[in-house]
Design an enzyme around this catalytic site. Sequence first.
Site, PDB file in Angstrom:
ATOM      1  N   HIS A 390       0.802  -1.211   0.000  1.00 20.14           N
ATOM      2  CA  HIS A 390       0.000   0.000   0.000  1.00 20.14           C
ATOM      3  C   HIS A 390       0.843   1.273   0.000  1.00 20.14           C
ATOM      4  O   HIS A 390       0.289   2.365  -0.172  1.00 20.14           O
ATOM      5  CB  HIS A 390      -0.930   0.024   1.216  1.00 20.14           C
ATOM      6  CG  HIS A 390      -2.175  -0.785   1.033  1.00 20.14           C
ATOM      7  ND1 HIS A 390      -2.262  -2.112   1.391  1.00 20.14           N
ATOM      8  CD2 HIS A 390      -3.394  -0.449   0.534  1.00 20.14           C
ATOM      9  CE1 HIS A 390      -3.479  -2.553   1.124  1.00 20.14           C
ATOM     10  NE2 HIS A 390      -4.186  -1.577   0.603  1.00 20.14           N
ATOM     11  N   GLY A 459      -8.049   7.789   7.430  1.00 21.74           N
ATOM     12  CA  GLY A 459      -7.811   9.206   7.652  1.00 21.74           C
ATOM     13  C   GLY A 459      -6.421   9.569   8.112  1.00 21.74           C
ATOM     14  O   GLY A 459      -6.075  10.751   8.122  1.00 21.74           O
ATOM     15  N   VAL A 463      -6.216  11.457  12.667  1.00 25.67           N
ATOM     16  CA  VAL A 463      -7.641  11.160  12.868  1.00 25.67           C
ATOM     17  C   VAL A 463      -7.809  10.093  13.942  1.00 25.67           C
ATOM     18  O   VAL A 463      -8.649  10.213  14.835  1.00 25.67           O
ATOM     19  CB  VAL A 463      -8.286  10.706  11.542  1.00 25.67           C
ATOM     20  CG1 VAL A 463      -9.724  10.255  11.775  1.00 25.67           C
ATOM     21  CG2 VAL A 463      -8.252  11.835  10.523  1.00 25.67           C
TER      22      VAL A 463
END
Length: 528
Positions: A390, A459, A463
């Site tokens: 990722h 987020g 977050v």
Amino acid sequence: MTSNPKVRWAPLPRTELLVYWLLSFGSHFYSFYELHRFSKEHEAGLDRQFQLETGLVQGFKRDASDFEWNFWTEWAHKSLLWTLTGHALLSRFCCIFYPQFRVAALTVYGLLAAVGVLGLRGVGVLLLHVVLSFSVAQLRRSALCWACNLLLLCTLHVPPLQDIQRGWYERDEEYYLLLFSVAVGTLRLLSFSLERCGRPAVHAGTFPQLCWLLSYTFYHPFFYNGPVITYNDFVEQMQTPVEEGERHKPGARYLLLRSARILMWWCMAEFMIHVTYMHAIQSNETYLEILPAWALGGLALALVQFFFVKYLVLFGLPSTLATLDRLDPPGLPRCVSIMYSFTGMWRHFDKGLYRWLLRYIYVPLGGSHRGVPRKMFSTALAFGFVCLWHGGHDYLRCWALMNWLGVLVETGLKALLDSALLRSFFERHSSAAARRRLAALLSAFSTAALILSNLIFLGGIHVGRIFWRRVFLQGLPNRATSAWNRLICPPKSQPVVVSLDSAGSWPHRCRYPSTGFCRVPPFFFFFF
């Protein structure tokens, strides 16, 4: 990361179940309504900062802050819907008139479609990766295959190469599409290479192997974003004789219903970003700090639900087209609101990636069959690879670590509760229904941690830090303290007011009176 047989729980009274359902749906809808109210009250400020788009319905604005949804929506309008339609028509034409050329025709079509979007240079990068990976795979050494493909994946993060590839395109979105294609293509190249190392090849000749690898890599419905299917499954299913495949081919009714469901999911995603500006709110820490308690919970709900609906669309359309080619794609994600464990989340959300990790990382490293240390190691490497794939950013490392710890804690707790000593104790001193309630209570804590990890993934760490402080450090302890204070000392006319110190640490003084403390109720997160 291993699968377990489905547990059969004892039935509970209907009234009790009804109360649970009412609390669950009630907390969901009310929190979503509070988020909608907050979005409309601060619409002008959000519009100035994030440039909300004109909505599809008059009187509504559209939150365009989610990059992934806007990215794929834009490309769908520009070209992807048309090229996917062309793929479906070509596949059907070949099945009827030239079944022996179907795979070759789809391969050439996938190459041409990729050239039309990525350009010759972009497709040249992919072909270079294919040739290098294919060449190394002929040595049949798993370690070399892993090293080669991981190095190819890491080239996506080399600044000089990034600058060169960005220069090929007029817009950043075209460059991002190349990145997505290379990242997903790496999973396919690894699948081919490891299958080549682990067992005899499906085709003995080198040229047929290369042709099948090109077909597998450039299969158009799965080319840009997945879902992931292994090389052996792809080849075996694509080789199914046309006569046999026609008997199992989905009918027109199935395709119409599936298309209607995808359209409904798309409408649901658009509805969510029209009535709430969740992504714009999460991008500004000030709004996260001033969100009312229920709206904060609604934001957490909206973010994870939107992510779920988004991937129903992104995986649903390619999977539907794949069924026309007699492929059996991985199942679509399961609703995140019924996920109550880290293991369940990994097993049922991205099922293709889960099977890929299981087949090529977890099981070859020993998995659950070689003791606890080997299981911890193989699970850690699986999550480490997902983190690297990722992008390997700091928030991804935090997310992967939380998931690894969550899986280990759940596995250890399950083994402890399944031990003969505790099992006999619970069977003697509790009913089956009580054991079911205990399991639900323990799962509630796992669910809360799972939601927090997903918020970090969606987020970022900031977050997750705000949710951790407002919900877990301030909300839950203060709700318990408030209830205890009301029990042991009735509230006075002037309640004591405490406030946070300058660093925001707990517990000094809180700005909310103990008798009127309003934070996200603990049970709200337990009903996700």
